[in-house]
Design a protein around this motif. Structure first.
Motif, PDB file in Angstrom:
ATOM      1  N   LYS A   1       0.837  -1.202   0.000  1.00 28.67           N
ATOM      2  CA  LYS A   1       0.000   0.000   0.000  1.00 28.67           C
ATOM      3  C   LYS A   1       0.871   1.249   0.000  1.00 28.67           C
ATOM      4  O   LYS A   1       1.900   1.305   0.669  1.00 28.67           O
ATOM      5  N   CYS A   2       0.416   2.256  -0.754  1.00 25.42           N
ATOM      6  CA  CYS A   2       1.120   3.531  -0.861  1.00 25.42           C
ATOM      7  C   CYS A   2       0.113   4.669  -0.811  1.00 25.42           C
ATOM      8  O   CYS A   2      -1.033   4.506  -1.218  1.00 25.42           O
ATOM      9  N   ALA A   3       0.572   5.811  -0.348  1.00 24.48           N
ATOM     10  CA  ALA A   3      -0.263   7.008  -0.318  1.00 24.48           C
ATOM     11  C   ALA A   3       0.444   8.143  -1.041  1.00 24.48           C
ATOM     12  O   ALA A   3       1.673   8.233  -0.998  1.00 24.48           O
ATOM     13  N   TYR A   4      -0.342   8.986  -1.678  1.00 23.89           N
ATOM     14  CA  TYR A   4       0.172  10.249  -2.190  1.00 23.89           C
ATOM     15  C   TYR A   4      -0.448  11.320  -1.318  1.00 23.89           C
ATOM     16  O   TYR A   4      -1.662  11.305  -1.054  1.00 23.89           O
ATOM     17  N   ILE A   5       0.389  12.262  -0.844  1.00 25.65           N
ATOM     18  CA  ILE A   5      -0.113  13.354  -0.008  1.00 25.65           C
ATOM     19  C   ILE A   5       0.427  14.684  -0.524  1.00 25.65           C
ATOM     20  O   ILE A   5       1.511  14.741  -1.105  1.00 25.65           O
ATOM     21  N   GLU A   6      -0.353  15.737  -0.304  1.00 26.64           N
ATOM     22  CA  GLU A   6       0.165  17.088  -0.518  1.00 26.64           C
ATOM     23  C   GLU A   6      -0.505  18.026   0.467  1.00 26.64           C
ATOM     24  O   GLU A   6      -1.673  17.880   0.788  1.00 26.64           O
ATOM     25  N   THR A   7       0.304  18.957   0.989  1.00 23.23           N
ATOM     26  CA  THR A   7      -0.204  19.976   1.905  1.00 23.23           C
ATOM     27  C   THR A   7       0.157  21.351   1.353  1.00 23.23           C
ATOM     28  O   THR A   7       1.168  21.507   0.676  1.00 23.23           O
TER      29      THR A   7
ATOM     30  N   PRO B   1      -4.312  28.694   7.892  1.00 27.04           N
ATOM     31  CA  PRO B   1      -5.236  28.169   6.885  1.00 27.04           C
ATOM     32  C   PRO B   1      -4.506  27.358   5.821  1.00 27.04           C
ATOM     33  O   PRO B   1      -3.343  27.631   5.515  1.00 27.04           O
ATOM     34  N   GLY B   2      -5.214  26.384   5.281  1.00 25.77           N
ATOM     35  CA  GLY B   2      -4.598  25.609   4.215  1.00 25.77           C
ATOM     36  C   GLY B   2      -5.441  24.457   3.735  1.00 25.77           C
ATOM     37  O   GLY B   2      -6.577  24.259   4.148  1.00 25.77           O
ATOM     38  N   THR B   3      -4.813  23.689   2.853  1.00 19.78           N
ATOM     39  CA  THR B   3      -5.471  22.576   2.179  1.00 19.78           C
ATOM     40  C   THR B   3      -4.572  21.347   2.239  1.00 19.78           C
ATOM     41  O   THR B   3      -3.350  21.468   2.215  1.00 19.78           O
ATOM     42  N   GLN B   4      -5.195  20.184   2.300  1.00 17.85           N
ATOM     43  CA  GLN B   4      -4.463  18.936   2.157  1.00 17.85           C
ATOM     44  C   GLN B   4      -5.265  18.007   1.253  1.00 17.85           C
ATOM     45  O   GLN B   4      -6.493  18.031   1.263  1.00 17.85           O
ATOM     46  N   MET B   5      -4.528  17.252   0.443  1.00 17.81           N
ATOM     47  CA  MET B   5      -5.161  16.292  -0.464  1.00 17.81           C
ATOM     48  C   MET B   5      -4.387  14.986  -0.402  1.00 17.81           C
ATOM     49  O   MET B   5      -3.186  14.978  -0.123  1.00 17.81           O
ATOM     50  N   SER B   6      -5.081  13.891  -0.693  1.00 13.71           N
ATOM     51  CA  SER B   6      -4.421  12.593  -0.611  1.00 13.71           C
ATOM     52  C   SER B   6      -5.213  11.512  -1.338  1.00 13.71           C
ATOM     53  O   SER B   6      -6.391  11.681  -1.636  1.00 13.71           O
ATOM     54  N   GLU B   7      -4.515  10.423  -1.602  1.00 15.73           N
ATOM     55  CA  GLU B   7      -5.139   9.221  -2.137  1.00 15.73           C
ATOM     56  C   GLU B   7      -4.237   8.045  -1.797  1.00 15.73           C
ATOM     57  O   GLU B   7      -3.060   8.222  -1.495  1.00 15.73           O
ATOM     58  N   ALA B   8      -4.800   6.821  -1.831  1.00 14.02           N
ATOM     59  CA  ALA B   8      -4.023   5.615  -1.547  1.00 14.02           C
ATOM     60  C   ALA B   8      -4.210   4.605  -2.666  1.00 14.02           C
ATOM     61  O   ALA B   8      -5.274   4.549  -3.297  1.00 14.02           O
TER      62      ALA B   8
ATOM     63  N   GLY C   1      -9.683   7.993  -2.346  1.00 15.75           N
ATOM     64  CA  GLY C   1      -9.306   9.318  -2.819  1.00 15.75           C
ATOM     65  C   GLY C   1      -9.707   9.576  -4.253  1.00 15.75           C
ATOM     66  O   GLY C   1     -10.256   8.696  -4.909  1.00 15.75           O
ATOM     67  N   PRO C   2      -9.445  10.773  -4.706  1.00 14.51           N
ATOM     68  CA  PRO C   2      -8.783  11.855  -3.977  1.00 14.51           C
ATOM     69  C   PRO C   2      -9.669  12.457  -2.886  1.00 14.51           C
ATOM     70  O   PRO C   2     -10.847  12.705  -3.100  1.00 14.51           O
ATOM     71  N   LEU C   3      -9.047  12.660  -1.736  1.00 15.95           N
ATOM     72  CA  LEU C   3      -9.695  13.287  -0.590  1.00 15.95           C
ATOM     73  C   LEU C   3      -9.112  14.679  -0.411  1.00 15.95           C
ATOM     74  O   LEU C   3      -7.917  14.869  -0.623  1.00 15.95           O
ATOM     75  N   VAL C   4      -9.944  15.629   0.011  1.00 18.24           N
ATOM     76  CA  VAL C   4      -9.478  16.994   0.255  1.00 18.24           C
ATOM     77  C   VAL C   4     -10.020  17.475   1.594  1.00 18.24           C
ATOM     78  O   VAL C   4     -11.138  17.115   1.989  1.00 18.24           O
TER      79      VAL C   4
ATOM     80  N   SER D   1     -13.373  19.540  -8.381  1.00 19.06           N
ATOM     81  CA  SER D   1     -14.136  18.506  -9.061  1.00 19.06           C
ATOM     82  C   SER D   1     -13.378  17.177  -8.970  1.00 19.06           C
ATOM     83  O   SER D   1     -12.177  17.128  -9.204  1.00 19.06           O
ATOM     84  N   GLY D   2     -14.083  16.134  -8.584  1.00 16.56           N
ATOM     85  CA  GLY D   2     -13.458  14.820  -8.486  1.00 16.56           C
ATOM     86  C   GLY D   2     -12.909  14.488  -7.117  1.00 16.56           C
ATOM     87  O   GLY D   2     -12.504  13.357  -6.874  1.00 16.56           O
ATOM     88  N   ALA D   3     -12.875  15.453  -6.205  1.00 18.66           N
ATOM     89  CA  ALA D   3     -12.368  15.216  -4.848  1.00 18.66           C
ATOM     90  C   ALA D   3     -13.537  15.071  -3.880  1.00 18.66           C
ATOM     91  O   ALA D   3     -14.602  15.648  -4.077  1.00 18.66           O
ATOM     92  N   VAL D   4     -13.312  14.303  -2.824  1.00 16.75           N
ATOM     93  CA  VAL D   4     -14.295  14.117  -1.776  1.00 16.75           C
ATOM     94  C   VAL D   4     -13.845  14.923  -0.564  1.00 16.75           C
ATOM     95  O   VAL D   4     -12.711  14.770  -0.090  1.00 16.75           O
ATOM     96  N   LEU D   5     -14.706  15.789  -0.072  1.00 10.97           N
ATOM     97  CA  LEU D   5     -14.409  16.615   1.094  1.00 10.97           C
ATOM     98  C   LEU D   5     -14.553  15.782   2.361  1.00 10.97           C
ATOM     99  O   LEU D   5     -15.595  15.162   2.587  1.00 10.97           O
ATOM    100  N   VAL D   6     -13.490  15.732   3.166  1.00 10.12           N
ATOM    101  CA  VAL D   6     -13.489  15.006   4.438  1.00 10.12           C
ATOM    102  C   VAL D   6     -12.734  15.836   5.467  1.00 10.12           C
ATOM    103  O   VAL D   6     -12.074  16.809   5.128  1.00 10.12           O
ATOM    104  N   GLU D   7     -12.832  15.437   6.718  1.00  8.91           N
ATOM    105  CA  GLU D   7     -11.998  16.026   7.766  1.00  8.91           C
ATOM    106  C   GLU D   7     -10.653  15.301   7.732  1.00  8.91           C
ATOM    107  O   GLU D   7     -10.622  14.068   7.664  1.00  8.91           O
ATOM    108  N   ASN D   8      -9.564  16.018   7.749  1.00  7.36           N
ATOM    109  CA  ASN D   8      -8.225  15.418   7.861  1.00  7.36           C
ATOM    110  C   ASN D   8      -7.957  14.351   6.792  1.00  7.36           C
ATOM    111  O   ASN D   8      -7.744  13.190   7.098  1.00  7.36           O
ATOM    112  N   SER D   9      -7.950  14.783   5.552  1.00  8.54           N
ATOM    113  CA  SER D   9      -7.813  13.827   4.448  1.00  8.54           C
ATOM    114  C   SER D   9      -6.554  12.980   4.541  1.00  8.54           C
ATOM    115  O   SER D   9      -6.596  11.773   4.267  1.00  8.54           O
TER     116      SER D   9
END
Length: 163
Positions: A67-73, A79-86, A95-98, A110-118
């Motif tokens: 298993k691998c994850a891609y993350i970006e902050t 204030p800020g944004t984080q996105m990720s997928e596994a 993912g992609p989670l935002v 578009s195409g991202a799912v809004l969650v807490e603490n992606s």
């Protein structure tokens, strides 16, 4: 203070050629420096700010080993944004989670799912457990880095120590 990192986290010992650092156990972080490359905007994949076709190809290939994850902050002064997928076995498994922190009425890509603490959600998916008093992000030492430059500097130090 800014926090801007992006990269792949492996759930296994990474022994490839790309710069990487050990987070905890066999989890490795492979940082990428995309922003300043040639034709950068042409190769970024929606809905991300940093994930390129080349990085996604690497992510998919590595997922056949575990298993691998891609993350970006992207944070500045709070204030800020984080996105990720596994990924696992060549397939995206989440993912992609935002997530947005300190941003009122954010525009959800578009195409991202809004969650807490992606990123925490994605880290759980690849097997990272939270330690007492910490979330998954800090349990795996990601809070120790503010930028990919810091990660690459740590990598260079570990390489010079091997000589």
């Amino acid at each position: 203070m800014a926090h801007t990192i992006n990269g792949i986290i492996t759930s296994f010992k990474y022994e490839g050629e790309l710069p990487n650092v050990i987070l905890v156990g066999n989890y490795h972080l492979i940082p990428f420096k995309n922003k300043y490359g040639s034709n950068y905007s042409d190769s970024v994949l929606d809905p991300y700010e940093e994930l390129t076709k080349e990085t996604r190809k690497t992510l998919k290939e590595l997922s056949f080993k575990g298993k691998c994850a891609y993350i970006e902050t992207d944070y500045f002064g709070g204030p800020g944004t984080q996105m990720s997928e596994a990924w696992f076995n060549g397939e995206r498994i989440i993912g992609p989670l935002v997530s947005f922190d300190g941003t009122e009425n954010p525009k959800i890509p578009s195409g991202a799912v809004l969650v807490e603490n992606s990123i925490n959600e994605t880290l759980k998916t690849i097997g990272i457990y939270r330690h007492e008093g910490k979330d998954e992000f800090d349990s795996v030492r990601l809070g120790s880095y503010r930028s990919n430059d810091e990660i690459i500097e740590e990598y260079k130090k570990t390489q010079s120590n091997k000589l």
